[in-house]
Design an enzyme around this catalytic site. Structure first.
Site, PDB file in Angstrom:
ATOM      1  N   SER A 153       1.039  -0.915  -0.412  1.00 57.57           N
ATOM      2  CA  SER A 153      -0.065  -0.006  -0.278  1.00 57.57           C
ATOM      3  C   SER A 153       0.619   1.452   0.286  1.00 57.57           C
ATOM      4  O   SER A 153       0.021   2.390   0.023  1.00 57.57           O
ATOM      5  CB  SER A 153      -0.863   0.309   1.526  1.00 57.57           C
ATOM      6  OG  SER A 153      -2.496  -1.321   1.676  1.00 57.57           O
ATOM      7  N   GLY A 163      -3.610  -2.221  -1.439  1.00 59.57           N
ATOM      8  CA  GLY A 163      -3.519  -1.574  -2.506  1.00 59.57           C
ATOM      9  C   GLY A 163      -3.263  -0.208  -1.865  1.00 59.57           C
ATOM     10  O   GLY A 163      -3.780   0.232  -1.948  1.00 59.57           O
ATOM     11  N   GLY A 204      -2.582   4.022  -4.197  1.00 58.16           N
ATOM     12  CA  GLY A 204      -3.070   4.656  -5.172  1.00 58.16           C
ATOM     13  C   GLY A 204      -4.602   4.971  -4.900  1.00 58.16           C
ATOM     14  O   GLY A 204      -4.906   5.105  -3.315  1.00 58.16           O
ATOM     15  N   CYS A 235     -10.157  -1.924   3.611  1.00 62.67           N
ATOM     16  CA  CYS A 235      -8.382  -0.440   2.760  1.00 62.67           C
ATOM     17  C   CYS A 235      -8.924  -0.398   1.668  1.00 62.67           C
ATOM     18  O   CYS A 235      -9.921  -0.516   1.183  1.00 62.67           O
ATOM     19  CB  CYS A 235      -7.628  -1.420   2.959  1.00 62.67           C
ATOM     20  SG  CYS A 235      -6.541   0.823   3.267  1.00 62.67           S
ATOM     21  N   LEU A 236      -8.020  -0.770   0.190  1.00 62.42           N
ATOM     22  CA  LEU A 236      -8.264  -0.920  -0.795  1.00 62.42           C
ATOM     23  C   LEU A 236      -9.614  -0.886  -1.117  1.00 62.42           C
ATOM     24  O   LEU A 236     -10.580  -0.370  -1.874  1.00 62.42           O
ATOM     25  CB  LEU A 236      -7.088  -0.642  -1.594  1.00 62.42           C
ATOM     26  CG  LEU A 236      -7.791  -0.147  -3.241  1.00 62.42           C
ATOM     27  CD1 LEU A 236      -7.752   1.242  -3.709  1.00 62.42           C
ATOM     28  CD2 LEU A 236      -6.695  -0.509  -4.006  1.00 62.42           C
ATOM     29  N   GLN A 296     -12.980   0.598  -0.234  1.00 61.47           N
ATOM     30  CA  GLN A 296     -12.977   1.161  -1.035  1.00 61.47           C
ATOM     31  C   GLN A 296     -13.474   1.194  -2.383  1.00 61.47           C
ATOM     32  O   GLN A 296     -14.332   2.207  -3.138  1.00 61.47           O
ATOM     33  CB  GLN A 296     -11.820   1.926  -1.270  1.00 61.47           C
ATOM     34  CG  GLN A 296     -11.270   3.244   0.259  1.00 61.47           C
ATOM     35  CD  GLN A 296      -9.899   3.225  -0.063  1.00 61.47           C
ATOM     36  OE1 GLN A 296      -8.866   3.197  -0.960  1.00 61.47           O
ATOM     37  NE2 GLN A 296      -9.408   3.250   0.964  1.00 61.47           N
ATOM     38  N   ASN A 305      -3.366   2.474   6.909  1.00 60.43           N
ATOM     39  CA  ASN A 305      -2.389   2.624   6.440  1.00 60.43           C
ATOM     40  C   ASN A 305      -3.907   3.001   4.946  1.00 60.43           C
ATOM     41  O   ASN A 305      -3.636   2.355   3.873  1.00 60.43           O
ATOM     42  CB  ASN A 305      -1.308   1.906   5.297  1.00 60.43           C
ATOM     43  CG  ASN A 305       0.091   1.973   4.750  1.00 60.43           C
ATOM     44  OD1 ASN A 305      -0.575   3.357   4.587  1.00 60.43           O
ATOM     45  ND2 ASN A 305       0.387   1.679   4.022  1.00 60.43           N
ATOM     46  N   GLY A 317      -5.373   6.804   2.625  1.00 58.55           N
ATOM     47  CA  GLY A 317      -4.653   8.138   1.969  1.00 58.55           C
ATOM     48  C   GLY A 317      -6.286   8.442   1.256  1.00 58.55           C
ATOM     49  O   GLY A 317      -6.674  10.057   1.280  1.00 58.55           O
ATOM     50  N   TYR A 318      -7.200   7.896   1.337  1.00 60.23           N
ATOM     51  CA  TYR A 318      -8.486   7.878   1.221  1.00 60.23           C
ATOM     52  C   TYR A 318      -9.387   7.541   1.816  1.00 60.23           C
ATOM     53  O   TYR A 318      -9.402   6.246   2.434  1.00 60.23           O
ATOM     54  CB  TYR A 318      -9.175   7.495  -0.652  1.00 60.23           C
ATOM     55  CG  TYR A 318      -7.901   7.893  -1.404  1.00 60.23           C
ATOM     56  CD1 TYR A 318      -8.276   8.335  -2.492  1.00 60.23           C
ATOM     57  CD2 TYR A 318      -6.739   7.464  -2.031  1.00 60.23           C
ATOM     58  CE1 TYR A 318      -7.413   9.380  -3.316  1.00 60.23           C
ATOM     59  CE2 TYR A 318      -5.785   8.207  -1.820  1.00 60.23           C
ATOM     60  CZ  TYR A 318      -6.137   9.220  -3.075  1.00 60.23           C
ATOM     61  OH  TYR A 318      -5.199   9.592  -4.209  1.00 60.23           O
ATOM     62  N   HIS A 360      -6.719  -2.552   8.991  1.00 63.56           N
ATOM     63  CA  HIS A 360      -6.558  -3.732   8.660  1.00 63.56           C
ATOM     64  C   HIS A 360      -6.941  -4.705   9.754  1.00 63.56           C
ATOM     65  O   HIS A 360      -6.063  -4.020  10.766  1.00 63.56           O
ATOM     66  CB  HIS A 360      -4.694  -3.678   8.372  1.00 63.56           C
ATOM     67  CG  HIS A 360      -4.854  -3.242   7.017  1.00 63.56           C
ATOM     68  ND1 HIS A 360      -4.664  -3.902   6.170  1.00 63.56           N
ATOM     69  CD2 HIS A 360      -5.200  -1.743   6.556  1.00 63.56           C
ATOM     70  CE1 HIS A 360      -4.160  -3.328   5.547  1.00 63.56           C
ATOM     71  NE2 HIS A 360      -4.387  -2.054   5.205  1.00 63.56           N
ATOM     72  N   GLU A 399      -5.401  -7.459  10.307  1.00 64.95           N
ATOM     73  CA  GLU A 399      -4.688  -8.814  10.445  1.00 64.95           C
ATOM     74  C   GLU A 399      -3.419  -8.085  11.664  1.00 64.95           C
ATOM     75  O   GLU A 399      -3.044  -8.826  12.313  1.00 64.95           O
ATOM     76  CB  GLU A 399      -3.852  -9.310   9.125  1.00 64.95           C
ATOM     77  CG  GLU A 399      -3.167  -7.840   8.591  1.00 64.95           C
ATOM     78  CD  GLU A 399      -4.012  -6.922   8.298  1.00 64.95           C
ATOM     79  OE1 GLU A 399      -3.254  -6.044   7.452  1.00 64.95           O
ATOM     80  OE2 GLU A 399      -4.855  -6.633   7.952  1.00 64.95           O
TER      81      GLU A 399
END
Length: 368
Positions: A51, A231, A233, A259-260, A263, A301, A303-304, A344, A346
């Site tokens: 990530s 992941g 970006g 996470c990603l 989203q 972790n 940023g979005y 997360h 985990e």
């Protein structure tokens, strides 16, 4: 400035400022989005987290490298135990003080590890001041240079690059389980801690497919559940993955988004994901479970995020939120068997408060 490795390092920021320090790691330069983590431990896991691809990481803890870098430990089924991927993923590292490791299982120093992976590092930097700058003004693009002076800086548009192209596997990867059943992970840069958490809860075969796989690529494995992974970006660039998520919904297979992946699921169901000012990157972030009323300390972790309740998809139930800034940390759709988490569960590194979520996913899959 006296540098123990006898060469300087620089951070060139897109606002025109230049920060000087001491170089370590590889004598090279790299572009990246400059972000920070407040994690006090676990730098081998942090630096190998996919990530962070495309980012220059500042570690807030003043001493980094104290216990060196261990040899990578791969289990018989291919799951890595002590790193999150096979290599360093960050584009660069900034620390206050880079130290020499001393531990029974240390194989390399932090400097040697970065050098081996071709990653530049800077030490002897006032990281507190730099982090304050980011907290005030937001994340910023820049160049990290170790032992190399840069004359011209080109702009770096982190939000316009699909970094999953660098972290997703090109082919299917299988981690064998104990049962003749399978879970598919849509791998946009999955952490091995997630793979281990899923395996410990289910003991199924875990099949990792490339991030841009379509529904047919997934369904042919007859999965009992599908996980959309973490992941790097901007998730708003991943239209193809969002379409795949929507196609998988038609098969009524349980889905876990992390996470990603959370989203992607949010946008697939009509919600909105926005860029945060400086994101959440730490192993001590609180979340509140609105269903049970309990609070947990978790690893983050990203940023979005879903910035407020109004950005949630309309057909889901709020599950978790962050009490510090009210961002949405999770939602659930019980009818469709979907669990979706921004944090997360985990925890590598970090607390074990929410590893029970993998077992909750198992119960949904097995109809318990």
């Amino acid at each position: 400035m006296l540098c123990k490795r006898n060469y300087k390092g620089y951070l060139y920021l897109e606002d025109g400022s230049i920060i000087e320090g001491c170089g370590f790691g590889s004598k090279t330069f790299n572009y990246g989005e400059v972000v920070f983590t407040t994690s006090m431990n676990g730098y081998p896991e942090l630096l190998t987290d996919p990530s962070y691809k495309g980012q220059i990481l500042i570690i807030a803890h003043p001493l980094v490298g104290n216990y060196g870098v261990p040899k990578i430990n791969v289990l018989k089924n291919g799951i890595i135990e002590n790193f999150e991927s096979e290599r360093i993923q960050v584009n660069g590292l900034i620390v206050s003080e880079e130290t020499e490791g001393n531990k029974w299982n240390s194989e390399l120093s932090l400097h040697e590890w970065l050098l081996e992976n071709g990653i530049p590092g800077i030490s002897n930097v006032d990281t507190r001041s730099l982090i304050k700058k980011i907290r005030m003004n937001g994340v910023i693009g820049g160049i990290i240079s170790s032992g190399v002076e840069i004359e011209k800086i080109k702009s770096f548009k982190y939000d316009e690059i699909d970094f999953t192209d660098f972290t997703s596997p090109k082919n299917v990867i299988v981690h064998e389980g104990l049962y003749n059943k399978s879970i598919v992970i849509v791998d946009c840069g999955v952490k091995h801690g997630i793979i281990k958490g899923v395996y410990d809860a289910l003991k199924y075969d875990i099949i990792r497919v490339p991030c841009k796989s379509n529904a047919n690529d997934i369904i042919k494995f007859d999965p009992k559940g599908v996980i959309f992974s973490n992941g790097p970006g901007n998730p708003n660039l991943l239209k193809e993955v969002i379409d795949t998520y929507n196609s998988i919904l038609e098969y009524r297979i349980p889905i876990l988004g992390i996470c990603l992946g959370h989203q992607i699921g949010t946008m697939a169901l009509g919600g909105k994901i926005s860029k945060m000012k400086f994101g959440h990157r730490a192993v001590n972030k609180p979340v509140i479970d609105v269903i049970s009323g309990k609070s947990y300390i978790t690893t983050h972790n990203h940023g979005y995020a879903i910035l407020s309740k109004k950005d949630l998809p309309k057909n889901v139930k709020l599950w978790f939120f962050d009490p510090n800034d009210s961002t949405i940390e999770g939602w659930i759709n019980e009818e469709m068997g979907i669990l979706s988490l921004q944090f997360h569960p985990e925890a590598r590194p970090g607390p074990l408060d929410t590893t029970w979520i993998f077992d909750k996913f198992r119960k949904i899959i097995e109809g318990v």
